[in-house]
Design a protein around this motif. Structure first.
Motif, PDB file in Angstrom:
ATOM      1  N   ARG A 109      -2.818 -33.492  66.527  1.00 36.67           N
ATOM      2  CA  ARG A 109      -4.119 -32.867  66.364  1.00 36.67           C
ATOM      3  C   ARG A 109      -4.932 -32.789  67.653  1.00 36.67           C
ATOM      4  NH1 ARG A 109      -2.953 -35.769  61.837  1.00 36.67           N
ATOM      5  NH2 ARG A 109      -2.862 -34.564  59.893  1.00 36.67           N
ATOM      6  N   GLU A 119      -3.995 -29.728  69.460  1.00 39.23           N
ATOM      7  CA  GLU A 119      -4.459 -28.497  68.820  1.00 39.23           C
ATOM      8  C   GLU A 119      -5.929 -28.227  69.161  1.00 39.23           C
ATOM      9  OE1 GLU A 119      -2.412 -26.550  67.694  1.00 39.23           O
ATOM     10  OE2 GLU A 119      -0.751 -27.603  66.742  1.00 39.23           O
ATOM     11  N   LEU A 120      -6.739 -29.274  69.234  1.00 38.27           N
ATOM     12  CA  LEU A 120      -8.142 -29.085  69.591  1.00 38.27           C
ATOM     13  C   LEU A 120      -8.272 -28.620  71.042  1.00 38.27           C
ATOM     14  CD1 LEU A 120      -9.680 -32.184  67.793  1.00 38.27           C
ATOM     15  CD2 LEU A 120      -9.980 -29.783  67.159  1.00 38.27           C
ATOM     16  N   GLY A 126      -9.777 -29.227  63.101  1.00 34.08           N
ATOM     17  CA  GLY A 126     -11.210 -29.091  63.333  1.00 34.08           C
ATOM     18  C   GLY A 126     -12.042 -29.690  62.209  1.00 34.08           C
ATOM     19  N   THR A 167      -7.476 -25.045  71.122  1.00 36.05           N
ATOM     20  CA  THR A 167      -8.568 -24.205  70.646  1.00 36.05           C
ATOM     21  C   THR A 167      -9.513 -23.851  71.786  1.00 36.05           C
ATOM     22  OG1 THR A 167      -8.541 -24.977  68.344  1.00 36.05           O
ATOM     23  CG2 THR A 167     -10.641 -24.180  69.187  1.00 36.05           C
ATOM     24  N   SER A 172      -4.012 -16.907  62.212  1.00 34.30           N
ATOM     25  CA  SER A 172      -3.281 -18.036  62.781  1.00 34.30           C
ATOM     26  C   SER A 172      -1.797 -17.836  62.501  1.00 34.30           C
ATOM     27  CB  SER A 172      -3.726 -19.359  62.151  1.00 34.30           C
ATOM     28  OG  SER A 172      -5.090 -19.618  62.419  1.00 34.30           O
ATOM     29  N   ASP A 216     -11.396 -19.395  64.924  1.00 34.91           N
ATOM     30  CA  ASP A 216     -10.188 -20.217  65.061  1.00 34.91           C
ATOM     31  C   ASP A 216     -10.387 -21.518  64.289  1.00 34.91           C
ATOM     32  OD1 ASP A 216      -7.535 -20.589  66.472  1.00 34.91           O
ATOM     33  OD2 ASP A 216      -8.581 -22.421  67.053  1.00 34.91           O
ATOM     34  N   SER A 273      -8.455 -24.143  64.316  1.00 36.69           N
ATOM     35  CA  SER A 273      -7.738 -25.270  64.931  1.00 36.69           C
ATOM     36  C   SER A 273      -6.599 -25.725  64.017  1.00 36.69           C
ATOM     37  CB  SER A 273      -8.686 -26.436  65.216  1.00 36.69           C
ATOM     38  OG  SER A 273      -9.731 -26.058  66.072  1.00 36.69           O
ATOM     39  N   THR A 323      -3.132 -26.935  62.679  1.00 36.93           N
ATOM     40  CA  THR A 323      -2.086 -27.796  63.218  1.00 36.93           C
ATOM     41  C   THR A 323      -0.726 -27.143  62.992  1.00 36.93           C
ATOM     42  OG1 THR A 323      -1.888 -29.029  61.136  1.00 36.93           O
ATOM     43  CG2 THR A 323      -3.443 -29.870  62.779  1.00 36.93           C
ATOM     44  N   VAL A 326     -15.684 -21.748  65.390  1.00 37.83           N
ATOM     45  CA  VAL A 326     -14.792 -22.819  64.931  1.00 37.83           C
ATOM     46  C   VAL A 326     -15.236 -23.262  63.541  1.00 37.83           C
ATOM     47  CG1 VAL A 326     -14.215 -23.584  67.253  1.00 37.83           C
ATOM     48  CG2 VAL A 326     -16.212 -24.557  66.110  1.00 37.83           C
ATOM     49  N   LEU A 369     -17.071 -29.393  68.610  1.00 41.73           N
ATOM     50  CA  LEU A 369     -16.067 -28.497  69.188  1.00 41.73           C
ATOM     51  C   LEU A 369     -16.731 -27.266  69.806  1.00 41.73           C
ATOM     52  CD1 LEU A 369     -13.109 -27.923  69.724  1.00 41.73           C
ATOM     53  CD2 LEU A 369     -12.897 -27.042  67.389  1.00 41.73           C
TER      54      LEU A 369
END
Length: 366
Positions: free
Chosen positions: A27, A30-31, A62, A34, A321, A17, A19, A21, A51, A68
């Motif tokens: 943002r 979005e994190l 990301g 994830t 995605s 993934d 991450s 947007t 990630v 992460l």
């Protein structure tokens, strides 16, 4: 008729993934999504969750993959967690070794060290990172130094010890770009390779990797992960539409120099149908759409069967995605169902964490 295949039955499926947007979302959200997505993926039975690392890219949140990855590992219980990948030219090998040493110490037996050789997209980003455009050429040297910090065979800086990494052995992977397959073979590391559009080139690189592989403390034999977009939906057209936002983002980046947030597929299709998409943009857009596998469960099962057969892949790393997170999760759920129908079973460790799994499976996308 449901497609069944021994090849698919014996192949692992994992998730990368980035991450991504999305238009209208910030943002930080979005994190957080994830991390939540990782819990959903674990509940579906996937093998790994990785990630990525991107700097100053509007379309990707990301930027610090080891940070992460720590959040993902802390929020999950069974799934392997790693990076796809840490871009080694951007970092000092000592610091990378220390970071993965900490991750492996905190989450023993669950951490993967995926490494890439890419550098920043622009001169400004490269200067900010302290790397020049030719830094990727030193990837092999940096990789040797990094691995030496784990084994204790550190020739570049013999008096330096990367605690707590020294003495630990965790799975290490090279993301193949350019000469990456040859570097992975020489170092005795697992290979991650993608781009379904250029399958012939990919297959030749895999053949070189296997023929040149040297057994190491990291891997006794070659291990190949093929990576790319795989979209599954109730109809072929619905699956194709899942690929539209990413395909347009790629086309826009090729023609405008900026990789943008994902936008709704209907806006992009309207752009194409109204003639407001330039010929150059359309060319990249169509190429992006052709770069993934998509279709119903039966259609994707047949396509995966062929891909795995031709490549001899040990694992498939899915990178899909799309704008609608609910549709994205549904695609991964259908793919997981397809894999289970083909005989992929969860480990006893997964069964032992059934209480955690039942809690996570109820999480839904916004």
């Amino acid at each position: 008729m449901r497609v069944s295949s021994d090849r698919v039955r014996t192949t692992r499926f994992s998730v990368l993934d980035r991450s991504r947007t999305r238009q209208g979302r910030d943002r930080p959200r979005e994190l957080r999504d994830t991390v939540r997505f990782a819990r959903q993926v674990e509940a579906l039975g996937y093998h790994r969750f990785w990630v990525s690392e991107h700097h100053s890219v509007p379309g990707v949140a990301g930027s610090a993959p080891t940070v992460l990855a720590a959040a993902v590992a802390g929020a999950t219980t069974r799934i392997r967690v790693g990076t796809g990948g840490v871009m080694l030219p951007n970092h000092r090998p000592l610091v990378v070794a220390e970071q993965f040493g900490v991750l492996e110490s905190l989450y023993p037996g669950r951490i993967d060290m995926g490494l890439g050789r890419s550098v920043g997209f622009t001169d400004g980003i490269r200067r900010a990172l302290g790397a020049d455009k030719d830094a990727a050429e030193d990837f092999g040297t940096r990789l040797t130094e990094l691995l030496g910090y784990f084994t204790g065979d550190q020739r570049a800086h013999p008096q330096v010890h990367a605690h707590p990494a020294e003495g630990l052995t965790l799975p290490a992977f090279v993301l193949a770009t350019g000469a990456g397959a040859d570097v992975a073979a020489a170092a005795g590391l697992s290979l991650v390779i993608g781009d379904f559009r250029g399958e012939d080139t990919m297959l030749r690189a895999i053949e070189r990797y296997r023929s040149g592989f040297r057994a190491s403390v990291w891997s006794a034999e070659p291990y190949v992960i093929v990576s790319g977009n795989v979209a599954v939906a109730e109809t072929t057209e619905e699956a194709r539409r899942l690929l539209v936002p990413e395909a347009w983002a790629m086309a826009y980046s090729r023609t405008h120099g900026v990789f943008p947030p994902l936008t709704p597929p209907e806006e992009i299709e309207d752009l194409a149908m109204s003639g407001r998409m330039s010929e150059k943009e359309r060319g990249f857009y169509e190429r992006g759409l052709s770069g993934g596998l998509h279709g119903t469960e039966d259609e994707v099962a047949a396509a995966l069967d062929g891909l795995i057969g031709r490549s001899g892949a040990d694992e498939v790393l899915v990178t899909t995605s799309t704008y609608d997170r609910g549709a994205q999760l549904d695609s991964y759920r259908r793919l997981a169902r397809l894999a289970r129908l083909a005989g992929l079973t969860e480990s006893s460790e997964s069964s032992e964490s059934a209480g955690s799994t039942s809690r996570h499976i109820r999480v839904t996308a916004d």
